[in-house]
Write a protein that holds these residues in place. Structure first.
Motif, PDB file in Angstrom:
ATOM      1  N   UNK A  42       0.835  -1.201   0.000  1.00  0.00           N
ATOM      2  CA  UNK A  42       0.000   0.000   0.000  1.00  0.00           C
ATOM      3  C   UNK A  42       0.866   1.245   0.000  1.00  0.00           C
ATOM      4  N   UNK A  43       0.232   2.399   0.149  1.00  0.00           N
ATOM      5  CA  UNK A  43       0.957   3.661   0.093  1.00  0.00           C
ATOM      6  C   UNK A  43       1.949   3.811   1.231  1.00  0.00           C
ATOM      7  N   UNK A  44       1.709   3.102   2.341  1.00  0.00           N
ATOM      8  CA  UNK A  44       2.616   3.189   3.488  1.00  0.00           C
ATOM      9  C   UNK A  44       3.734   2.147   3.438  1.00  0.00           C
ATOM     10  N   UNK A  45       3.776   1.392   2.364  1.00  0.00           N
ATOM     11  CA  UNK A  45       4.830   0.382   2.240  1.00  0.00           C
ATOM     12  C   UNK A  45       4.553  -0.884   3.014  1.00  0.00           C
ATOM     13  N   UNK A  46       3.268  -1.141   3.350  1.00  0.00           N
ATOM     14  CA  UNK A  46       2.900  -2.355   4.062  1.00  0.00           C
ATOM     15  C   UNK A  46       2.251  -3.344   3.108  1.00  0.00           C
ATOM     16  N   UNK A  47       2.384  -4.632   3.429  1.00  0.00           N
ATOM     17  CA  UNK A  47       1.825  -5.680   2.607  1.00  0.00           C
ATOM     18  C   UNK A  47       1.161  -6.711   3.513  1.00  0.00           C
ATOM     19  N   UNK A  48       0.048  -7.289   3.050  1.00  0.00           N
ATOM     20  CA  UNK A  48      -0.651  -8.326   3.821  1.00  0.00           C
ATOM     21  C   UNK A  48      -0.122  -9.692   3.416  1.00  0.00           C
ATOM     22  N   UNK A  49       0.059 -10.555   4.437  1.00  0.00           N
ATOM     23  CA  UNK A  49       0.616 -11.884   4.213  1.00  0.00           C
ATOM     24  C   UNK A  49      -0.234 -12.943   4.904  1.00  0.00           C
ATOM     25  N   UNK A  50      -0.211 -14.145   4.363  1.00  0.00           N
ATOM     26  CA  UNK A  50      -0.759 -15.315   5.042  1.00  0.00           C
ATOM     27  C   UNK A  50       0.443 -16.155   5.465  1.00  0.00           C
ATOM     28  N   UNK A  51       0.721 -16.180   6.768  1.00  0.00           N
ATOM     29  CA  UNK A  51       1.934 -16.803   7.293  1.00  0.00           C
ATOM     30  C   UNK A  51       1.712 -18.292   7.492  1.00  0.00           C
ATOM     31  N   UNK A  52       2.687 -19.083   7.075  1.00  0.00           N
ATOM     32  CA  UNK A  52       2.599 -20.537   7.233  1.00  0.00           C
ATOM     33  C   UNK A  52       2.710 -20.937   8.695  1.00  0.00           C
ATOM     34  N   UNK A  53       2.185 -22.107   9.004  1.00  0.00           N
ATOM     35  CA  UNK A  53       2.211 -22.616  10.371  1.00  0.00           C
ATOM     36  C   UNK A  53       3.643 -22.924  10.802  1.00  0.00           C
ATOM     37  N   UNK A  54       3.867 -22.909  12.116  1.00  0.00           N
ATOM     38  CA  UNK A  54       5.199 -23.209  12.650  1.00  0.00           C
ATOM     39  C   UNK A  54       5.572 -24.682  12.502  1.00  0.00           C
ATOM     40  N   UNK A  55       4.577 -25.548  12.402  1.00  0.00           N
ATOM     41  CA  UNK A  55       4.859 -26.989  12.327  1.00  0.00           C
ATOM     42  C   UNK A  55       5.539 -27.337  11.011  1.00  0.00           C
ATOM     43  N   UNK A  56       6.714 -27.978  11.059  1.00  0.00           N
ATOM     44  CA  UNK A  56       7.415 -28.367   9.822  1.00  0.00           C
ATOM     45  C   UNK A  56       6.718 -29.522   9.124  1.00  0.00           C
ATOM     46  N   UNK A  57       6.976 -29.663   7.839  1.00  0.00           N
ATOM     47  CA  UNK A  57       6.432 -30.770   7.052  1.00  0.00           C
ATOM     48  C   UNK A  57       7.569 -31.415   6.273  1.00  0.00           C
ATOM     49  N   UNK A  58       7.494 -32.713   6.013  1.00  0.00           N
ATOM     50  CA  UNK A  58       8.553 -33.410   5.256  1.00  0.00           C
ATOM     51  C   UNK A  58       8.707 -32.827   3.850  1.00  0.00           C
TER      52      UNK A  58
END
Length: 416
Positions: A42-58
């Motif tokens: 956006x104009x303020x230099x921010x971006x929306x994200x969908x963060x992955x879960x902390x649990x690792x996967x193979x």
């Protein structure tokens, strides 16, 4: 270098997590996680994200972890955040490519194990513990899962990681069914796959298995700090990984080695015991943590981290003791209030009256000694009840291990 920002692209975002520590100042951890870009800046230099879960996967579909737990994310738990573009980090080059494949030759396996470890080390330095675990597990999967006749494995023997030699493998349609093994004591036994903790890589001249296990356990402890809901699971698996690593070190030392190799193994044992001591602290097993720290000091009396761990244990023990005393006093005060109140006194008097009634015809024939037993007074009953409640509270406090699980001190991200 700023990553390419486009909707749907995968980036890495860094964030700070505050870890509370009773009786001491809180600490701030920096962690990195993968995320998918949901909006343009956006104009303020921010971006929306969908963060992955902390649990690792193979890394490979269908494969399983050897040490790390596989925790399933609950539906709807994806975290949406808005962060400055400056907090974004591009993925590493190797993450943009397909995972390297194994052509089933010894040379390829040696290269792949080292390669996966190097990838995990890079991610560990970036504080992306989730992704680092996936690469460390991929490295271990190549050389630590297949059981062969004449091979060496680590088995679970009465809760301990023990070396064993494989004498016979019973093969069934779905895979290995049972194994005949010989323990170092000479005892023979038959076990199943669930009893096998780890397979020793016989050509591990650089002790890569130990080093990978050690770094993997460091990642598990970091996740235990930031994921309080599953901290006990992370810590438990870190203890398991370190125990296997120590057994490996003892095995390699028993095979005979030169002075340089002996020094390296001693250093690895020290580091592994320190990591396991911290895992024990997170599991509320302070005595076990004390043993590991003292064993390190027995090898190296100037080891500052071991000294720091012992100091930390004393702080936690003092904190636990103060909580136990406080709860015990509160319950005793509650018992005293209850028995001293009007209703409490009436109830005690009714109980006293019922016990003091004259014996009926059925009790006349009882022995003189039993009939002459004194009836306890109300005050005596109050004292007994108070003592009993206090004892119960102390026992429960010890069993539960009243301790704030956020009381932790974390080590540095130094891959071995």
């Amino acid at each position: 270098m700023a990553p390419s920002i486009s909707i749907g692209s995968t980036v890495r975002v860094k964030s700070k997590v505050i870890v509370s520590r009773p009786k001491r100042s809180d600490i701030t951890l920096t962690i990195c996680r993968r995320a998918i870009v949901a909006t343009s800046p956006d104009d303020n230099g921010n971006v929306s994200l969908v963060v992955e879960d902390l649990a690792p996967t193979p890394l490979q579909s269908g494969s399983k972890f050897i040490i790390a737990p596989v925790l399933k994310s609950k539906a709807g738990e994806d975290e949406e955040v808005e962060v400055p573009v400056t907090d974004l980090i591009p993925l590493l080059d190797f993450e943009k490519e397909d995972a390297p494949t194994n052509n089933n030759t010894n040379a390829d396996i040696d290269i792949l194990v080292q390669q996966y470890k190097d990838y995990g080390d890079q991610l560990l330095r970036l504080s992306d513990y989730t992704c680092a675990i996936s690469y460390y597990e991929a490295a271990l999967h190549l050389v630590s899962t297949k059981v062969d006749i004449g091979g060496t494995i680590i088995v679970n023997k009465e809760g301990h990681a023990v070396i064993a030699e494989v004498d016979y493998v019973e093969v069934e349609e779905e895979g290995p069914g049972a194994f005949d093994i010989t323990l170092p004591s000479g005892d023979e036994s038959t076990i199943t796959q669930k009893d096998v903790l780890f397979v020793v890589w016989m050509k591990d001249y650089l002790f890569l298995q130990v080093k990978i296990l050690l770094n993997l356990c460091r990642c598990l402890l970091k996740l235990a700090d930031v994921n309080t809901r599953e901290h006990a699971t992370w810590a438990k698996q870190a203890v398991k990984g370190c125990s296997i690593a120590l057994t490996l070190c003892e095995y390699h030392a028993s095979e005979g080695s030169d002075e340089k190799t002996t020094l390296e193994l001693t250093s690895l044992i020290e580091k592994t015991r320190l990591v396991r001591a911290r895992a024990f602290i997170r599991s509320s097993k302070l005595k076990n943590a004390t043993v590991d720290a003292k064993k390190v000091l027995a090898i190296n009396s100037t080891n500052r981290e071991a000294q720091s761990i012992l100091s930390e244990i004393k702080v936690v023990e003092a904190y636990n003791k103060s909580l136990d005393k406080k709860i015990s006093k509160e319950v005793c005060r509650w018992v005293q209030t209850a028995t001293s109140s009007t209703e409490g006194s009436s109830a005690m008097n009714r109980m006293n009256d019922s016990v003091s009634e004259q014996p009926g015809e059925e009790t006349v024939n009882k022995s003189v000694e039993e009939n002459l037993k004194p009836t306890p007074s109300v005050e005596e009953k109050r004292i007994v009840m108070s003592q009993l409640c206090g004892t119960v509270v102390l026992v429960v406090a010890l069993l539960i291990g009243i301790w704030d699980m956020n009381t932790r001190k974390v080590g540095e991200n130094y891959p071995v």
